[in-house]
Design an enzyme around this catalytic site. Structure first.
Site, PDB file in Angstrom:
ATOM      1  CB  SER A 220      45.795  23.271  37.919  1.00 44.39           C
ATOM      2  OG  SER A 220      45.609  22.503  36.753  1.00 44.39           O
ATOM      3  N   GLY A 222      48.998  24.183  41.184  1.00 46.00           N
ATOM      4  CA  GLY A 222      50.367  24.629  41.055  1.00 46.00           C
ATOM      5  C   GLY A 222      51.339  23.624  41.641  1.00 46.00           C
ATOM      6  CB  ALA A 223      54.234  24.042  43.911  1.00 46.28           C
ATOM      7  N   GLY A 225      50.225  20.206  42.984  1.00 43.95           N
ATOM      8  CA  GLY A 225      49.683  19.171  42.121  1.00 43.95           C
ATOM      9  C   GLY A 225      48.290  19.472  41.623  1.00 43.95           C
ATOM     10  N   GLY A 251      48.724  24.350  32.935  1.00 45.65           N
ATOM     11  CA  GLY A 251      47.381  23.803  33.116  1.00 45.65           C
ATOM     12  C   GLY A 251      46.849  23.143  31.861  1.00 45.65           C
ATOM     13  CG  ASP A 252      46.748  25.433  28.448  1.00 45.56           C
ATOM     14  OD1 ASP A 252      45.734  25.638  29.129  1.00 45.56           O
ATOM     15  OD2 ASP A 252      47.402  26.344  27.915  1.00 45.56           O
TER      16      ASP A 252
END
Length: 314
Positions: A220, A222-223, A225, A251-252
């Site tokens: 992951s 974040g912004a 992708g 993230g889950d």
């Protein structure tokens, strides 16, 4: 069938405030109470998507009872292993601009007998052609190699294993050869023991993990992708910018989307990013439903090694 294992689940209270100011009395505009823990969140998202899922967790005290009760209206199948300690409670403070501050309790100590019961149930539930998804931190009394040992036992039973953890448990899990590793950027950087400022650095380290026995790595970003690396190929996907209400559980949700879409390949990556994007638009640790998810808005492209990841939320 997907079995999620959360050794250290929680009851999550989320308070929304205009701004977090240290040392002052703050008044929350909204408060949510949600079942928490990485594996619990994955099970919630998968259940909402119609994927057969069982959430396995230790449960103790009135908090453990409340946690199971909160999952019932969502239709999540729960297998609870009783423990003497009390399930932890966590606090999340969300500011108006989406900034999230979490206070996580350490959780109860798990006795050797309780741990053995949890391990036994995990292997019993995770049969052939299923996924065992090992998620989150390990409570006191659980050795760092718990996920690695479970991975070997699950493989013997014919199941695939995904691990989403951090620190020492994540590092130890690699030795077990999980089929999927799901860190965020901060967790991957800690695992690498060196800065990973560029997307190319992330991909190179993921390839090291795959060469060492990990089946694939979903990171992951974040912004920015997420990136997926396996022995055959590498892909990067990014979703549209959305108003961030809470990053808790994003993230889950991404892991749930990836598994819901088959657990491998670029289309599963697109679905993972779509789920993660939908999750940050929810309040608290609410998991997105299929109606919230728009995979067609996610861009899929070859990983550009020169992309600078500085400032990307993990």
């Amino acid at each position: 069938m997907i079995v999620t294992l959360t050794p250290n689940p929680s009851l999550d209270r989320t308070a929304t405030v205009p701004e977090l100011r240290r040392g002052e009395v703050l008044r929350a505009s909204r408060v949510r109470l949600d079942p928490g823990g990485k594996g619990v969140n994955v099970a919630r998202a998968l259940t909402a998507a119609g994927t057969p899922t069982v959430a396995l967790l230790p449960a103790g005290g009135t908090v453990g009872e409340r946690l199971a009760a909160l999952l019932a209206p969502e239709g999540v199948a729960v297998v609870a292993v009783p423990i003497a300690g009390t399930t932890r409670s966590n606090i999340t403070v969300v500011e108006a601009d989406g900034t999230t501050t979490k206070i996580n309790e350490p959780g109860p100590e798990i006795s050797p007998a309780e741990l053995a019961a949890l391990e036994r149930r995990a292997v019993e539930l995770a049969g052939r052609d299923s996924w065992l998804v090992c998620c989150g931190s390990l409570p006191a009394g659980v050795p760092d190699d718990f996920y690695a040992r479970l991975t070997r036992l699950a493989h013997d039973a014919g199941a695939k294993v995904a691990v989403d953890s951090s620190g020492a448990p994540l590092a130890a899990a690699c030795a077990g050869g999980p089929d999927l590793l799901k860190p965020n950027l901060d967790e991957l950087t800690e695992l690498a023991g060196r800065p990973l400022p560029l997307l190319g650095d992330v991909v190179d380290f993921c390839r090291e993990l795959v060469a060492g026995g990990v089946g694939s790595v979903l990171v992951s970003l974040g912004a920015r992708g997420a990136v997926l690396v396996d022995a055959a190929e590498t892909h990067h996907a990014a979703g549209p910018l959305v108003a961030v209400r809470s990053t808790v559980g994003a993230g889950d949700a991404a892991l749930a989307g990836f598994l819901h879409a088959g657990g491998s390949g670029p289309q599963a990556l697109r679905t993972a990013v779509a789920y993660g994007t939908a999750a940050v638009a929810q309040e608290g640790s609410r998991m997105p439903t299929p109606q919230d998810v728009h995979a067609d808005a996610v861009r899929l492209f070859a990983a550009d090694p020169t992309v600078n990841l500085s400032g990307a939320a993990a």
